[in-house]
Design a protein around this motif. Sequence first.
Motif, PDB file in Angstrom:
ATOM      1  N   TRP A  54       0.841  -1.197   0.000  1.00  0.00           N
ATOM      2  CA  TRP A  54       0.000   0.000   0.000  1.00  0.00           C
ATOM      3  C   TRP A  54       0.878   1.250   0.000  1.00  0.00           C
ATOM      4  O   TRP A  54       1.964   1.241   0.576  1.00  0.00           O
ATOM      5  CB  TRP A  54      -0.881   0.022   1.249  1.00  0.00           C
ATOM      6  N   GLY A  56       0.781   5.733   0.360  1.00  0.00           N
ATOM      7  CA  GLY A  56       0.029   6.947   0.650  1.00  0.00           C
ATOM      8  C   GLY A  56       0.950   8.139   0.819  1.00  0.00           C
ATOM      9  O   GLY A  56       2.177   7.999   0.865  1.00  0.00           O
ATOM     10  N   TRP A 161     -10.124  -0.898   6.136  1.00  0.00           N
ATOM     11  CA  TRP A 161      -9.671  -1.403   4.837  1.00  0.00           C
ATOM     12  C   TRP A 161     -10.880  -1.933   4.077  1.00  0.00           C
ATOM     13  O   TRP A 161     -11.729  -2.627   4.644  1.00  0.00           O
ATOM     14  CB  TRP A 161      -8.650  -2.525   5.029  1.00  0.00           C
ATOM     15  N   ASP A 164      -9.472  -1.845  -2.420  1.00  0.00           N
ATOM     16  CA  ASP A 164      -8.137  -1.313  -2.717  1.00  0.00           C
ATOM     17  C   ASP A 164      -7.846  -0.016  -1.971  1.00  0.00           C
ATOM     18  O   ASP A 164      -6.987   0.770  -2.389  1.00  0.00           O
ATOM     19  CB  ASP A 164      -7.984  -1.083  -4.227  1.00  0.00           C
ATOM     20  N   GLU A 165      -8.561   0.221  -0.866  1.00  0.00           N
ATOM     21  CA  GLU A 165      -8.355   1.433  -0.082  1.00  0.00           C
ATOM     22  C   GLU A 165      -8.125   1.080   1.387  1.00  0.00           C
ATOM     23  O   GLU A 165      -8.825   0.239   1.955  1.00  0.00           O
ATOM     24  CB  GLU A 165      -9.557   2.368  -0.210  1.00  0.00           C
ATOM     25  N   THR A 167      -7.182   3.101   5.211  1.00  0.00           N
ATOM     26  CA  THR A 167      -7.059   4.378   5.914  1.00  0.00           C
ATOM     27  C   THR A 167      -6.525   4.145   7.323  1.00  0.00           C
ATOM     28  O   THR A 167      -7.057   3.318   8.067  1.00  0.00           O
ATOM     29  CB  THR A 167      -8.418   5.099   6.000  1.00  0.00           C
ATOM     30  N   HIS A 197      -4.605   8.114   3.583  1.00  0.00           N
ATOM     31  CA  HIS A 197      -5.418   7.275   2.701  1.00  0.00           C
ATOM     32  C   HIS A 197      -4.473   6.553   1.736  1.00  0.00           C
ATOM     33  O   HIS A 197      -3.811   7.178   0.907  1.00  0.00           O
ATOM     34  CB  HIS A 197      -6.433   8.125   1.944  1.00  0.00           C
ATOM     35  N   SER A 199      -3.527   3.653  -1.204  1.00  0.00           N
ATOM     36  CA  SER A 199      -4.013   2.912  -2.366  1.00  0.00           C
ATOM     37  C   SER A 199      -3.163   1.659  -2.535  1.00  0.00           C
ATOM     38  O   SER A 199      -1.968   1.662  -2.216  1.00  0.00           O
ATOM     39  CB  SER A 199      -3.927   3.767  -3.634  1.00  0.00           C
TER      40      SER A 199
END
Length: 203
Positions: A54, A56, A161, A164-165, A167, A197, A199
Motif C-alpha cells: 500500500w 500513501g 480497509w 483497494d483502499e 485508511t 489514505h 491505495s
Amino acid sequence: MASRTRILLFVVVLITLSWGVYECKYYYSYYADLKDRPWAYSRDENTPLLVGTWQGEFRDPDNVAKTIRLTIEPPVSDEERSRKAARRTRKRSSFSRTDKKWFGGEATVTSVRGKEEYSLSGHVRTDDGHQLGPVRFSTDDGIGPVRSNFNLHSASEGGTWQDDELTLTIGFTYTTKTGSSHWSSADPRYDKKATIHFSRIKP
C-alpha cells in the motif's frame, strides 16, 4: 529376494504414508486460514486482501511532505506452512485463537529528511479484517530511524480497509539529534496525527 522385496514395499508404504500425513497437515492449515483469516488468504487470486503493498502521502507535524509504503505480509508463508507440515512432532504454540487476527510487515517512509524504515505489527478487530486495531511501528534498535525528525509511532485503533483502499490515522514521536525521544505539552506539533489514505500497489 523375497525379503528384499518386502523391505522395498515397506519403504514405499512408509514414504507414501509420510507424504499423506504431510499433505493432510499442510492443507488442514491452509483451509483453516481460509476460514479464520479471509483478509489474508483466498483461493481466488483476484480477491482484494489486506495483505499486500500500500502507498500513501502525508505531511508530518513539521509540514514535511512524505511518502509511505506499507507491505503487509501473509501471517504464514507457503514456506513456513511447508516446514510446519514436515515436522514429525508438533510444538505447542504460545499463541491463542485471538492471534488469528495478528498481522505484520514493513513500512518505508521517504522525504527530503531521508528514508525511514520500520517493522509493523497490528491486529484486525473483525473477522473479515475490515476494521483494524492499533498498528505499531518499530525499529531494531528502538531509536527513530531519522534524527531531528518526527518518526512514526503507531496508528490508532479505528483504521479501515475495503477493497483497494486503506485508511490509518498515525501518531508520531520526535527523535532529537542525539537519538533520544522528545515531547513537549506546550507545542501542539507533538500531539498532531495524520490521517493517511492508502491505495493498493498492484504487482
